[in-house]
Motif scaffolding. Sequence first.
Motif, PDB file in Angstrom:
ATOM      1  N   ASP A  93       0.831  -1.207   0.000  1.00  0.00           N
ATOM      2  CA  ASP A  93       0.000   0.000   0.000  1.00  0.00           C
ATOM      3  C   ASP A  93       0.862   1.252   0.000  1.00  0.00           C
ATOM      4  O   ASP A  93       0.609   2.195  -0.755  1.00  0.00           O
ATOM      5  CB  ASP A  93      -0.947   0.014   1.207  1.00  0.00           C
ATOM      6  CG  ASP A  93      -2.068  -1.005   1.084  1.00  0.00           C
ATOM      7  OD1 ASP A  93      -2.308  -1.513  -0.041  1.00  0.00           O
ATOM      8  OD2 ASP A  93      -2.703  -1.297   2.117  1.00  0.00           O
ATOM      9  N   GLN A  94       1.884   1.255   0.836  1.00  0.00           N
ATOM     10  CA  GLN A  94       2.775   2.417   0.911  1.00  0.00           C
ATOM     11  C   GLN A  94       3.560   2.578  -0.395  1.00  0.00           C
ATOM     12  O   GLN A  94       3.661   3.678  -0.940  1.00  0.00           O
ATOM     13  CB  GLN A  94       3.726   2.260   2.095  1.00  0.00           C
ATOM     14  CG  GLN A  94       4.625   3.454   2.314  1.00  0.00           C
ATOM     15  CD  GLN A  94       5.543   3.252   3.515  1.00  0.00           C
ATOM     16  OE1 GLN A  94       5.742   2.140   3.991  1.00  0.00           O
ATOM     17  NE2 GLN A  94       6.121   4.327   3.997  1.00  0.00           N
ATOM     18  N   PHE A  95       4.127   1.496  -0.893  1.00  0.00           N
ATOM     19  CA  PHE A  95       4.927   1.534  -2.112  1.00  0.00           C
ATOM     20  C   PHE A  95       4.086   1.954  -3.320  1.00  0.00           C
ATOM     21  O   PHE A  95       4.477   2.834  -4.091  1.00  0.00           O
ATOM     22  CB  PHE A  95       5.559   0.161  -2.363  1.00  0.00           C
ATOM     23  CG  PHE A  95       6.300   0.057  -3.661  1.00  0.00           C
ATOM     24  CD1 PHE A  95       7.545   0.652  -3.813  1.00  0.00           C
ATOM     25  CD2 PHE A  95       5.756  -0.635  -4.732  1.00  0.00           C
ATOM     26  CE1 PHE A  95       8.229   0.555  -5.014  1.00  0.00           C
ATOM     27  CE2 PHE A  95       6.435  -0.739  -5.937  1.00  0.00           C
ATOM     28  CZ  PHE A  95       7.673  -0.138  -6.075  1.00  0.00           C
ATOM     29  N   SER A  96       2.927   1.315  -3.493  1.00  0.00           N
ATOM     30  CA  SER A  96       2.110   1.615  -4.673  1.00  0.00           C
ATOM     31  C   SER A  96       1.576   3.041  -4.638  1.00  0.00           C
ATOM     32  O   SER A  96       1.477   3.695  -5.679  1.00  0.00           O
ATOM     33  CB  SER A  96       0.973   0.611  -4.830  1.00  0.00           C
ATOM     34  OG  SER A  96       0.095   0.649  -3.734  1.00  0.00           O
ATOM     35  N   ALA A  97       1.266   3.561  -3.456  1.00  0.00           N
ATOM     36  CA  ALA A  97       0.817   4.951  -3.357  1.00  0.00           C
ATOM     37  C   ALA A  97       1.943   5.909  -3.730  1.00  0.00           C
ATOM     38  O   ALA A  97       1.719   6.900  -4.440  1.00  0.00           O
ATOM     39  CB  ALA A  97       0.315   5.248  -1.942  1.00  0.00           C
ATOM     40  N   VAL A 102       4.234   9.606  -7.889  1.00  0.00           N
ATOM     41  CA  VAL A 102       5.331  10.077  -8.747  1.00  0.00           C
ATOM     42  C   VAL A 102       4.959   9.944 -10.222  1.00  0.00           C
ATOM     43  O   VAL A 102       5.186  10.871 -11.008  1.00  0.00           O
ATOM     44  CB  VAL A 102       6.642   9.316  -8.436  1.00  0.00           C
ATOM     45  CG1 VAL A 102       7.720   9.637  -9.463  1.00  0.00           C
ATOM     46  CG2 VAL A 102       7.121   9.657  -7.039  1.00  0.00           C
ATOM     47  N   LEU A 103       4.388   8.819 -10.609  1.00  0.00           N
ATOM     48  CA  LEU A 103       4.062   8.612 -12.023  1.00  0.00           C
ATOM     49  C   LEU A 103       2.930   9.482 -12.505  1.00  0.00           C
ATOM     50  O   LEU A 103       2.861   9.816 -13.689  1.00  0.00           O
ATOM     51  CB  LEU A 103       3.726   7.134 -12.272  1.00  0.00           C
ATOM     52  CG  LEU A 103       4.880   6.147 -12.144  1.00  0.00           C
ATOM     53  CD1 LEU A 103       4.397   4.725 -12.387  1.00  0.00           C
ATOM     54  CD2 LEU A 103       6.011   6.500 -13.095  1.00  0.00           C
ATOM     55  N   SER A 104       2.043   9.892 -11.631  1.00  0.00           N
ATOM     56  CA  SER A 104       0.919  10.717 -12.064  1.00  0.00           C
ATOM     57  C   SER A 104       1.224  12.203 -11.987  1.00  0.00           C
ATOM     58  O   SER A 104       0.426  13.019 -12.438  1.00  0.00           O
ATOM     59  CB  SER A 104      -0.317  10.391 -11.222  1.00  0.00           C
ATOM     60  OG  SER A 104      -0.102  10.735  -9.872  1.00  0.00           O
TER      61      SER A 104
END
Length: 112
Positions: A93-97, A102-104
């Motif tokens: 959850d922390q990593f994907s957020a 960053v990507l968005s």
Amino acid sequence: MRPELLKGHLDALLLAVLEPGPQHGYAVIEALRSGSSGTLDLPTGTVYPALHRLERAGLIASDWHTVGGRRRRAYHLTPAGHAALGEHRAVWDQFSAAVAAVLSTPPRPAPA
């Protein structure tokens, strides 16, 4: 999907697939495939060694059963496996957020 993207996440995926209850190895592979709409179509040479490693680590256990006259090993989570899955989910959850943030983010002008 590029195989290197899976590195570091296979354990969490296998634990999550086993969370609902015991499954034999081929059912684990099918659950990964169907749960990912075919994206995670992993070979037995990837899944079985990982299941054996998780078993040696005490995160899953297995029992032999006879189904339709065939012996099959069914894997299930141990209490330590349930705890590890919770930790994997929190980290994910922390990593994907963070990655999504960053990507968005729109590109910034390069410093002069």
